[in-house]
Design an enzyme around this catalytic site. Structure first.
Site, PDB file in Angstrom:
ATOM      1  N   SER A  22       3.533   8.915   3.081  1.00 49.46           N
ATOM      2  CA  SER A  22       2.982   7.931   2.134  1.00 49.46           C
ATOM      3  C   SER A  22       1.825   7.160   2.767  1.00 49.46           C
ATOM      4  O   SER A  22       0.780   6.945   2.139  1.00 49.46           O
ATOM      5  CB  SER A  22       4.063   6.918   1.737  1.00 49.46           C
ATOM      6  OG  SER A  22       5.005   7.514   0.909  1.00 49.46           O
ATOM      7  N   GLN A 167       4.052   5.007  -6.846  1.00 49.96           N
ATOM      8  CA  GLN A 167       2.884   5.833  -7.185  1.00 49.96           C
ATOM      9  C   GLN A 167       2.135   5.232  -8.364  1.00 49.96           C
ATOM     10  O   GLN A 167       0.901   5.183  -8.363  1.00 49.96           O
ATOM     11  CB  GLN A 167       3.317   7.268  -7.493  1.00 49.96           C
ATOM     12  CG  GLN A 167       3.816   8.002  -6.261  1.00 49.96           C
ATOM     13  CD  GLN A 167       4.164   9.451  -6.523  1.00 49.96           C
ATOM     14  OE1 GLN A 167       4.093   9.921  -7.659  1.00 49.96           O
ATOM     15  NE2 GLN A 167       4.560  10.161  -5.485  1.00 49.96           N
ATOM     16  N   ASP A 313      13.773   8.800  -1.920  1.00 49.85           N
ATOM     17  CA  ASP A 313      13.558  10.136  -1.353  1.00 49.85           C
ATOM     18  C   ASP A 313      14.731  10.589  -0.486  1.00 49.85           C
ATOM     19  O   ASP A 313      14.796  11.753  -0.088  1.00 49.85           O
ATOM     20  CB  ASP A 313      12.270  10.154  -0.513  1.00 49.85           C
ATOM     21  CG  ASP A 313      11.037  10.034  -1.394  1.00 49.85           C
ATOM     22  OD1 ASP A 313      11.130  10.335  -2.606  1.00 49.85           O
ATOM     23  OD2 ASP A 313       9.982   9.620  -0.881  1.00 49.85           O
TER      24      ASP A 313
HETATM   25  C1  S3P Z   1       5.702   7.704  -3.032  1.00 51.45           C
HETATM   26  C2  S3P Z   1       6.469   7.042  -3.947  1.00 51.45           C
HETATM   27  C3  S3P Z   1       7.737   7.585  -4.486  1.00 51.45           C
HETATM   28  C4  S3P Z   1       8.296   8.685  -3.604  1.00 51.45           C
HETATM   29  C5  S3P Z   1       7.243   9.665  -3.196  1.00 51.45           C
HETATM   30  C6  S3P Z   1       6.126   8.986  -2.441  1.00 51.45           C
HETATM   31  C7  S3P Z   1       4.432   7.085  -2.596  1.00 51.45           C
HETATM   32  O1  S3P Z   1       7.502   8.107  -5.775  1.00 51.45           O
HETATM   33  O2  S3P Z   1       9.341   9.345  -4.267  1.00 51.45           O
HETATM   34  O3  S3P Z   1       7.820  10.670  -2.369  1.00 51.45           O
HETATM   35  O4  S3P Z   1       3.874   7.528  -1.575  1.00 51.45           O
HETATM   36  O5  S3P Z   1       3.992   6.144  -3.263  1.00 51.45           O
HETATM   37  P1  S3P Z   1       7.605   7.181  -7.080  1.00 51.45           P
HETATM   38  O6  S3P Z   1       6.725   6.047  -6.845  1.00 51.45           O
HETATM   39  O7  S3P Z   1       7.113   7.986  -8.244  1.00 51.45           O
HETATM   40  O8  S3P Z   1       9.055   6.837  -7.206  1.00 51.45           O
END
Ligand code: S3P
Length: 435
Positions: A22, A167, A313
């Site tokens: 991330s 995200q 995750d």
């Molecule tokens: C992430 C946010 C999470 C996570 C993904 C990475 C990120 O998703 O599951 O593996 O880097 O912002 P969501 O925000 O859709 O839950």
């Protein structure tokens, strides 16, 4: 590629994880839109982060790797070049959603696409708030990639997110950089805050208060040096392996310790896990340190919606752990798992049943009855890296051989997974590859 795995006991050693996925995505993207050169150390080796790098290069960004340092030559907020071909985010939801936020306010059009799995993942969650900001995006049936983005002027907004998603939040913060005025986002539950922390690192003024984030548009980002900590989500598989395998002690060095990502460790400690955290004192925004874990007897727990974003995750590997915890473990409020790289609730339930475990799949979670002996089985990875790694850990404590089908998907987040695991296994030939 299928991989056959044999049970083991006694894991020990000191290991490191590759750079946090991330944080790496964000370091590349902010480096690209900053003034001058950003130096990144320990950038993630994952295929997902390579997808971000590839897309940015197509947008005209020079990215050079030299002796472990990745240099991103920033071009400022409006310096991207129009891409000549569609941008391919591969399997990476973070690449697609965050890059969309950066592209809506440009003065050119672009197409963003992805692999078969990514083209089935919901995009309405970003399209709806972005369109309120003036973005113009066409998607298949209004929800799926390819996304045809028509660059247009962006306006600030105030938005309350109906789902807890870092995200979505990050996509909107990216777009807000191109908006006139102040954008305010309200979260109903705290999600990972890497975007907020890194924007501050790039000299952007951002106000964060409880679950409200405000940012003014048109601020220049200044290049920064970013040291990416080890990926705590990759670490979760090794924490689980050491907890569940008899006579084990493993230390993971320099792992990210951002509190928004530590739900898994907090929950394990409540279940009785012996985990010791030694933070390293530094002036970096993202905390990091060493984690030591020992084999521990575990008791069951109940997880509900508020806890889920902090371990979203880690739920596939958590399900394996739950099968080894005494009592009934219940997870609810986790419907988001159905919209990940695979339908993870389906994948967990199907594969645990293959291993002989009693599990009830719920619409938004699962119930697992522990403790149950796992039996070696054929595991369908559903082409999902976290499913493949979770069941590779299950194989360590199963009776007989476990075969993980399509295990190459592990490279999506951790190409070194089996080498690292092999380095702490003391007593057996853990894996054989069958092409
Ligand atoms: C992430 C946010 C999470 C996570 C993904 C990475 C990120 O998703 O599951 O593996 O880097 O912002 P969501 O925000 O859709 O839950």
């Amino acid at each position: 590629m299928n991989i056959s795995l044999s049970p083991c006991f006694n894991l020990s050693g000191i290991i490191s994880m590759n750079g946090d996925k991330s944080i790496s995505h964000r370091a590349l993207m902010f480096g690209a839109i900053a003034q001058s050169v950003t130096h990144i150390t320990n950038l993630s080796t994952s295929e997902d982060v390579s997808s971000t790098e590839r897309c940015l290069k197509q947008l005209g960004i020079k990215i050079v790797r030299q002796e472990g340092v990745t240099m991103v030559h920033g071009v400022g907020l409006r310096g991207f070049q129009r891409p000549l071909r569609p941008l391919d985010a591969g399997n990476s939801g973070t690449t697609m959603r965050l890059l969309t936020g950066l592209l809506v306010g440009q003065d050119f059009d672009a197409i963003l696409t992805g692999d078969e799995s990514l083209r089935k993942r919901p995009m309405k969650r970003i399209l709806e708030p972005l369109s309120r900001m003036g973005a113009s995006i066409k998607a298949t049936t209004g929800n799926f990639a390819p996304l045809n983005i028509h660059g247009s002027p962006i306006f600030s907004t105030t938005y309350t997110m109906p789902i807890a998603s870092a995200q979505v939040k990050s996509c909107l913060l990216m777009a807000a950089l191109y908006a006139r005025g102040v954008t305010t986002i309200h979260e109903n539950a705290a999600t990972r805050n890497h975007t907020e922390l890194m924007l501050a690192d790039f000299n952007v003024k951002i106000d964060v208060e409880a679950h409200r984030i405000s940012i003014k548009g048109d601020q220049q980002l200044l290049a920064n040096d970013i040291a990416v900590p080890g990926d705590v989500s990759s670490a979760s598989f090794f924490l689980a392996a050491a907890l569940l395998t008899p006579n084990s002690t493993v230390t993971i060095r320099n792992v990210g310790l951002n509190p928004t990502r530590l739900g898994f460790i907090r929950v394990l400690q409540k279940m009785g896990a012996q985990i010791v955290i030694n933070p390293v004192i530094s002036n970096q925004q993202e905390p990091f340190g060493d984690i030591t874990v020992r084999t521990s007897p575990l008791r069951s727990i109940t997880l509900t919606a508020e806890t889920i974003p902090s371990l979203i995750d880690e739920l596939p590997i958590f399900a394996i752990i739950a099968s080894q915890a005494k009592g009934v473990t219940t997870v609810t409020g986790a419907k988001e798992l159905r919209f990940k790289e695979s339908d993870r609730l389906r994948a967990i339930s199907h594969n645990l049943k293959q291993m002989g475990v009693e599990i009830n799949e719920l619409d938004d979670g699962f119930i697992i009855y522990g403790i149950q002996q796992l039996k070696g089985a054929h595991i369908d990875s559903y082409h999902d890296h976290r499913i493949a790694m979770a069941f590779s850990v299950a194989a360590l404590i199963a009776s007989g051989v476990t075969t993980i089908h399509d295990a190459e998907c592990i490279s999506i987040s951790m190409p070194e997974f089996f080498q690292v695991m092999d380095s702490i296994i003391q007593n057996s030939n853990y894996y054989t590859t069958i092409v």
